[in-house]
Design an enzyme around this catalytic site. Structure first.
Site, short mmCIF file in Angstrom:
data_model
loop_
_atom_site.label_atom_id
_atom_site.label_comp_id
_atom_site.label_asym_id
_atom_site.label_seq_id
_atom_site.Cartn_x
_atom_site.Cartn_y
_atom_site.Cartn_z
N SER A 5 12.62 -3.62 31.99
CA SER A 5 12.79 -3.64 30.77
C SER A 5 12.56 -3.88 29.95
O SER A 5 12.58 -5.14 29.57
CB SER A 5 14.75 -2.79 31.09
N TYR A 49 22.85 -6.60 31.39
CA TYR A 49 22.42 -5.07 32.81
C TYR A 49 20.26 -6.17 32.18
O TYR A 49 19.50 -6.45 33.22
CB TYR A 49 21.84 -4.07 32.04
N LYS A 109 17.59 -7.81 35.79
CA LYS A 109 16.05 -7.99 35.36
C LYS A 109 15.20 -8.72 35.15
O LYS A 109 13.68 -9.28 35.78
CB LYS A 109 15.51 -6.65 33.96
#
Ligand code: UDP
Length: 327
Positions: A116, A140, A144
């Site tokens: 991402s 988040y 990643k």
């Protein structure tokens, strides 16, 4: 080729499965259906399973013997990750480790990973390229980044090829209207705006109007899911042909503000809905726009749907069908 797809019943995964199926690949989807749907798997077979269950995962992979793995299964809500970081690290990092260990046990050496643009946090320079310093600003994005680092270390240590595709803001639905974003609690801007136009919400909240952008709202690079799906097919072929993996930005290279998107949604739907300007949302970066020269150069990726109104139009047509699908 035989392709094992984790999270293939979700929004992006199911679009990639459709694209892979169209090219004649044999597909096995592995999904716990926590946010995905069985009807979204248009090609290949679906096994309902969880990446936390390593023994089951190992049995499934042993029986299928994939040439490559595509790994989409993950949690993706930035705000939730700020509230519940452990849930994100367990799902996104620990489950990815399980998958990698099972791949290793079974000598499967090619992986395409859903990463991402959140790994960039607030980049110093935009459009941002793949060499920028990674400074995520929410759990988040960190989850990643950690998986990307694991992939890098693993590929340096042994025969293992990977590509981490760093998605910018994925939106839209496939042109046949068979699959699209169907996660009921989706917090993404285009989905929320369309649901507001449809009357599901009284107004659309605009999170933050005092960013240092031309109109004060955040800027994002919105990419049509079908173009993203094609990028996955290209990168898988490239890895299997011995191409040098690594990280690839997936975006169009230009951005739209929240206000631009709101205006476009009103134009496309023909519906005027209320908006409410509120505080900034935690974990949001002011501007995220991709420098996509690497993926264009190395994979000859040629996006076909670089048009915000087309993205919104396909998402709107999908949204109008959705109730029948998820009922
Ligand atoms: N946004 C907004 N209202 C909403 C949902 C999102 O103003 O109801 C803003 C959000 O703050 C961000 C941009 O829209 O600046 C894109 O957010 P989204 O959740 O779609 O994607 P993200 O960039 O967080 O992955």
């Amino acid at each position: 080729m035989r392709v094992f797809v984790t999270g293939g019943a979700g929004y992006i995964g199911s679009n990639v499965v459709k694209a892979l199926g169209g090219k004649g690949h044999k597909i096995l989807v592995y999904d716990n259906l926590s946010t995905g749907h069985d009807w979204a798997v248009l090609n290949g077979d679906l096994i309902v399973g969880d990446l936390a269950d390593r023994i089951f995962l190992d049995n499934v992979i042993k029986a299928f013997r994939p040439d490559a793995v595509m790994h989409f299964a993950a949690l993706i809500q930035v705000e939730e990750s700020v509230r519940e970081p452990l849930k994100y690290y367990r799902n996104n990092v620990v489950n990815s480790l399980n998958l990698l260990e099972v791949m290793r046990q079974n000598r499967i050496e090619n992986l395409v990973f859903s990463s991402s643009a959140a790994v960039y946090g607030t980049p110093e320079k935009v459009p941002v390229n793949e060499n920028a310093l990674l400074t995520p600003i929410n759990p988040y994005g960190y989850s990643k980044m950690v998986v990307e680092q694991i992939l890098k270390d693993l590929s340096a240590a042994e025969d293992f090829n990977y590509a981490a595709l760093r998605y910018f803001n994925v939106a839209g639905a496939d042109y046949e209207g068979k699959i699209g974003q169907a996660y009921k609690e989706s917090t993404h801007l285009i989905t929320r705006a369309l649901k507001t136009a449809k009357g599901e919400f009284g107004e659309l909240k605009i999170f933050g109007t005092n960013y240092s952008t031309a109109d004060g709202t955040c800027i994002r690079d919105y990419i049509h899911v079908t173009d993203l799906a094609e990028a996955h097919c290209l990168v898988m072929d490239y890895l299997l042909e011995g191409g040098q993996g690594g990280e690839f930005n997936c975006g169009y290279g230009h951005g739209f503000s929240v206000r631009d998107v709101v205006c476009a949604v009103k134009r496309v739907t023909g519906i005027d809905f209320k908006t409410e300007e509120t505080e900034r949302r935690t974990g949001d970066s002011p501007i995220l726009v991709a420098d996509n020269s690497k993926i264009r150069r190395e994979l000859d990726w040629r996006p076909l749907y670089d048009d915000l109104e087309y993205i919104i139009k396909t998402a709107w047509e999908w949204e109008l069908k959705l109730e029948a699908k998820v009922a």
